[in-house]
Design a protein around this motif. Structure first.
Motif, PDB file in Angstrom:
ATOM      1  N   LEU A   1    -119.552 100.369 -53.873  1.00  0.00           N
ATOM      2  CA  LEU A   1    -118.543 100.191 -52.910  1.00  0.00           C
ATOM      3  C   LEU A   1    -118.572 100.507 -51.429  1.00  0.00           C
ATOM      4  O   LEU A   1    -119.800 101.040 -51.007  1.00  0.00           O
ATOM      5  N   ALA A   2    -117.947  99.896 -50.750  1.00  0.00           N
ATOM      6  CA  ALA A   2    -118.046 100.431 -49.047  1.00  0.00           C
ATOM      7  C   ALA A   2    -116.605 100.583 -48.663  1.00  0.00           C
ATOM      8  O   ALA A   2    -115.614 100.054 -49.271  1.00  0.00           O
ATOM      9  N   GLY A   3    -116.554 101.455 -47.931  1.00  0.00           N
ATOM     10  CA  GLY A   3    -115.140 101.782 -47.211  1.00  0.00           C
ATOM     11  C   GLY A   3    -115.114 103.000 -46.134  1.00  0.00           C
ATOM     12  O   GLY A   3    -116.175 103.432 -45.604  1.00  0.00           O
ATOM     13  N   VAL A   4    -114.029 103.575 -45.925  1.00  0.00           N
ATOM     14  CA  VAL A   4    -114.171 104.906 -44.988  1.00  0.00           C
ATOM     15  C   VAL A   4    -113.830 106.034 -45.417  1.00  0.00           C
ATOM     16  O   VAL A   4    -112.826 106.262 -46.561  1.00  0.00           O
ATOM     17  N   VAL A   5    -114.509 106.934 -45.000  1.00  0.00           N
ATOM     18  CA  VAL A   5    -114.214 108.284 -45.648  1.00  0.00           C
ATOM     19  C   VAL A   5    -112.938 108.852 -45.242  1.00  0.00           C
ATOM     20  O   VAL A   5    -112.360 108.979 -44.163  1.00  0.00           O
ATOM     21  N   LEU A   6    -112.017 109.417 -46.376  1.00  0.00           N
ATOM     22  CA  LEU A   6    -110.689 109.891 -46.130  1.00  0.00           C
ATOM     23  C   LEU A   6    -110.869 111.448 -46.023  1.00  0.00           C
ATOM     24  O   LEU A   6    -110.241 112.135 -45.252  1.00  0.00           O
ATOM     25  N   ALA A   7    -111.651 112.050 -46.671  1.00  0.00           N
ATOM     26  CA  ALA A   7    -111.998 113.567 -46.887  1.00  0.00           C
ATOM     27  C   ALA A   7    -113.102 114.009 -47.793  1.00  0.00           C
ATOM     28  O   ALA A   7    -113.738 113.093 -48.269  1.00  0.00           O
ATOM     29  N   VAL A   8    -113.610 115.107 -47.000  1.00  0.00           N
ATOM     30  CA  VAL A   8    -114.912 115.650 -47.892  1.00  0.00           C
ATOM     31  C   VAL A   8    -114.596 116.970 -48.575  1.00  0.00           C
ATOM     32  O   VAL A   8    -113.577 117.740 -48.289  1.00  0.00           O
ATOM     33  N   GLY A   9    -115.393 117.173 -49.663  1.00  0.00           N
ATOM     34  CA  GLY A   9    -115.281 118.372 -50.402  1.00  0.00           C
ATOM     35  C   GLY A   9    -116.059 119.320 -49.481  1.00  0.00           C
ATOM     36  O   GLY A   9    -116.734 119.373 -48.740  1.00  0.00           O
ATOM     37  N   GLU A  10    -115.743 120.673 -50.148  1.00  0.00           N
ATOM     38  CA  GLU A  10    -116.630 121.888 -49.782  1.00  0.00           C
ATOM     39  C   GLU A  10    -118.091 121.621 -49.497  1.00  0.00           C
ATOM     40  O   GLU A  10    -118.471 121.022 -50.510  1.00  0.00           O
TER      41      GLU A  10
END
Ligand SMILES: NC(=O)c1ccc[n+]([C@@H]2O[C@H](COP(=O)([O-])OP(=O)(O)OC[C@H]3O[C@@H](n4cnc5c(N)ncnc54)[C@H](OP(=O)(O)O)[C@@H]3O)[C@@H](O)[C@H]2O)c1
Length: 326
Positions: free
Chosen positions: A65-74
């Motif tokens: 897939l390709a897309g936009v990062v919404l959030a990242v984990g620790e």
């Protein structure tokens, strides 16, 4: 969010789009707003329970897939919210949102839109790994590509041309072969109508192909191996035709041919450094216009199941890309 769901292994027709909770990125993970996700042949096998890996039910199929990062984990520092990325996942791409391992996320290349990004890593990664790392294709050698108008087939043609090889593309219809020519194939064989071995012999002055790239298997495999030159290499990529061929090993002995297995996904896990080098090579070729996924269909999420079925029924060409927001 909406996701294409597989609730039980079985016919592709049982896949449904459902409303499910958004996934939450744990430590080392990245939550991505999916803009595009590409269909690959293994997606059809996975939902039917016919693939070596069986995800826990229920799951969404789709592995690139390709897309936009919404959030990242620790602990994730490689990417941040708002970054435009490409990701490889074991499953889950045919959904509005998807969680990926941070190590399997890379920036979208300059000049690459989401559709192209989604269709790039698996097919081109597989074909470069096969032709260069495993097969060691040389400039001036002749490569025979079976299933040449399919996802990995088109990538194999473009990469072999970028490596300076002569390419014979084999596929089952005039339309498919026209696409192969368009992306650079030097010669074509319609193996639904012509004798594969005799045509390869005629096109190589009786020598045979130096290398065969076979993602199809079935009845074509033995004919293709017989069409391989003395000390030629035969790359086992996959079995889209369904049958796993049983090959008489005297065909390897008599002409000192090498039969080489290719398992890109496992190789990425075992040897990430080589994968990184190959992706740099592919990015450089993309920048020069030498490789570029051919997207034949753009599909809304609601029609993704039918599109997986088309691919599995030999009706796809190049890449079929699902657009969850369409
Ligand atoms: N080894 C690895 O690391 C690796 C990585 C990725 C993919 N693969 C494998 O490579 C194969 C191709 O994947 P892909 O995503 O490129 O698939 P694809 O786009 O569907 O291409 C497969 C091609 O196989 C041919 N084919 C012949 N008989 C078929 C049949 N009965 N049903 C469907 N197709 C048939 C079709 O071309 P014609 O109609 O012209 O014959 C089709 O274009 C799959 O088996 C996949 O699992 C392996």
């Amino acid at each position: 969010m909406k996701a294409l769901l597989c609730r039980a292994f079985g016919p592709i027709e049982t896949l449904r789009v459902e409303e499910v909770p958004s996934p939450v990125p744990g430590a080392g993970k990245v939550l991505i707003d999916v803009k595009a996700a590409a269909i690959n042949f293994p997606d059809a096998l996975v939902v039917q329970g016919l693939y070596q890996a069986k995800p826990e039910l229920p799951f969404s199929p789709g592995s690139e897939l390709a897309g936009v990062v919404l959030a990242v984990g620790e602990g994730v520092t490689r990417v941040k919210a708002g970054d435009r990325v490409i990701a490889s996942v074991p499953c889950g791409a045919f959904a509005e949102e998807c969680v990926a391992d941070a190590a399997q996320v890379m920036p979208l290349l300059p000049g690459m839109d989401f559709d192209l990004g989604a269709a790039f890593v698996l097919t081109y990664g597989t074909s470069l790994h096969a032709l260069q790392t495993i097969g060691k294709l040389q400039t001036g050698e002749t490569l025979l590509v079976l299933g040449a108008a399919g996802g990995v087939g088109i990538a194999a043609i473009e990469i072999a041309k970028a490596m300076g090889a002569r390419v014979i593309a084999a596929a089952s219809s005039a339309e498919k072969l026209a696409l192969c020519r368009q992306v650079g194939a030097d010669e074509t064989i319609n193996y639904a109508e012509e004798d594969l071995r005799k045509r390869v012999d005629a096109l190589t002055g009786g020598k045979g192909a130096d290398m065969v790239y076979d993602p199809v298997g079935g009845a074509y495999a033995e004919a293709a191996l017989r069409a391989t030159a003395w000390r030629g290499r035969y790359l086992v990529i996959g079995f889209a035709a369904g049958d796993i061929p049983k090959i008489p090993l005297n065909l390897a002995l008599l002409k000192e041919r090498a039969i080489l297995g290719v398992f890109w996904g496992d190789s990425v896990r075992r040897d990430p450094a080589s994968h990184f080098v190959n992706m740099k090579q592919l990015a450089a070729w993309f920048a020069k216009g030498k490789v570029r996924p051919v997207i034949s269909e753009r599909i809304p999420l609601a029609e993704a199941g039918a599109a997986i079925k088309r691919l599995a029924s030999r009706q796809g060409m190049g890449k079929l890309v699902v657009l969850p927001e369409a």
